[in-house]
Design an enzyme around this catalytic site. Sequence first.
Site, PDB file in Angstrom:
ATOM      1  N   ARG A  48      35.636  48.976  42.262  1.00  0.00           N
ATOM      2  CA  ARG A  48      35.985  49.175  40.848  1.00  0.00           C
ATOM      3  C   ARG A  48      37.175  48.293  40.530  1.00  0.00           C
ATOM      4  NH1 ARG A  48      38.952  53.483  37.634  1.00  0.00           N
ATOM      5  NH2 ARG A  48      37.629  53.999  35.866  1.00  0.00           N
ATOM      6  N   SER A  54      27.933  57.165  35.078  1.00  0.00           N
ATOM      7  CA  SER A  54      28.964  58.183  34.874  1.00  0.00           C
ATOM      8  C   SER A  54      28.534  59.125  33.772  1.00  0.00           C
ATOM      9  CB  SER A  54      30.276  57.541  34.414  1.00  0.00           C
ATOM     10  OG  SER A  54      30.815  56.731  35.416  1.00  0.00           O
ATOM     11  N   LYS A 114      41.391  58.180  35.608  1.00  0.00           N
ATOM     12  CA  LYS A 114      40.600  58.080  34.369  1.00  0.00           C
ATOM     13  C   LYS A 114      41.243  59.001  33.349  1.00  0.00           C
ATOM     14  CE  LYS A 114      35.854  57.332  33.071  1.00  0.00           C
ATOM     15  NZ  LYS A 114      34.620  56.736  33.604  1.00  0.00           N
TER      16      LYS A 114
HETATM   17  N1  TZP Z   1      35.206  58.807  36.547  1.00  0.00           N
HETATM   18  C1  TZP Z   1      35.417  60.098  36.234  1.00  0.00           C
HETATM   19  S1  TZP Z   1      36.859  60.663  36.935  1.00  0.00           S
HETATM   20  C2  TZP Z   1      37.162  59.162  37.667  1.00  0.00           C
HETATM   21  C3  TZP Z   1      36.165  58.264  37.344  1.00  0.00           C
HETATM   22  C4  TZP Z   1      36.100  56.868  37.791  1.00  0.00           C
HETATM   23  C5  TZP Z   1      38.347  58.879  38.503  1.00  0.00           C
HETATM   24  C6  TZP Z   1      38.400  59.680  39.761  1.00  0.00           C
HETATM   25  O1  TZP Z   1      39.533  59.326  40.490  1.00  0.00           O
HETATM   26  P1  TZP Z   1      40.409  60.341  41.321  1.00  0.00           P
HETATM   27  O2  TZP Z   1      41.621  59.536  41.696  1.00  0.00           O
HETATM   28  O3  TZP Z   1      39.622  60.744  42.538  1.00  0.00           O
HETATM   29  O4  TZP Z   1      40.747  61.497  40.432  1.00  0.00           O
END
Ligand code: TZP
Length: 216
Positions: free
Chosen positions: A43, A112, A141
């Site tokens: 990503r 997603s 996010k």
């Molecule tokens: N999509 C929904 S939450 C997220 C993404 C890419 C981020 C998740 O990251 P983390 O650091 O595990 O909370």
Amino acid sequence: MTAADLSRSRLYAILDLSYVEPGKAIEVAQKLIEGGIDLLQLRAKDRDTGDVEKLALQLHEVTGDRGVPLIINDHPAVARNVGAEGVHLGQGDMPIAEAREIVGPDCAVGKSTHSVDQAIRAFYEGADYIGFGPLFATPTKPDYPPIGLDEVAKVHDTVRIPIFCIGGIKLDNLPKVIEAGARRVVIVSGLLQASDIVAYARSVKDLLNRKSKFEN
Ligand code: TZP
Ligand code: MG
């Protein structure tokens, strides 16, 4: 990658370049793989596409050697050019059918989703798997309201493709996430900020293996 590869996957790691500088990406990927992750996503938001492709190519050599599918976020053409096993799309990205035209039949397409409704729509749109979250508020996010745990059982009852719960999941809240019905998880910052990435990944796998009701 096949549906069976996705179905047996439980821990999906994301190498997010907002946590890892590109120069450290290979080393971190090696640790994640050593820890037993089942899938790895690259990503790289707001990065030059040529740079993303260069790094994806290097990563694919490492993941390919170890049999871990590599999934490219946002860039179907990069996934195709490096021979990655998957591409991941968000709600604002191109339709799944359009991505499939680019990546071909052997590359999985994930999406997603941020609600049960979106999960159902992604299933009918033809996604091979979905991310479902954020379950909890997360700096990775920040712009999405957390769903919480109440919908986890419902989405698993409703959508018959692999579901990876995501968003603020860490070792300490993982038992609750599993208790709520999750079978597979994505962890980003928990893994990337762990003082011992290998041990952290192994502990997550161990919990998922021991506790999750892994039926589909
Ligand atoms: N999509 C929904 S939450 C997220 C993404 C890419 C981020 C998740 O990251 P983390 O650091 O595990 O909370
Ligand atoms: Mg995207």
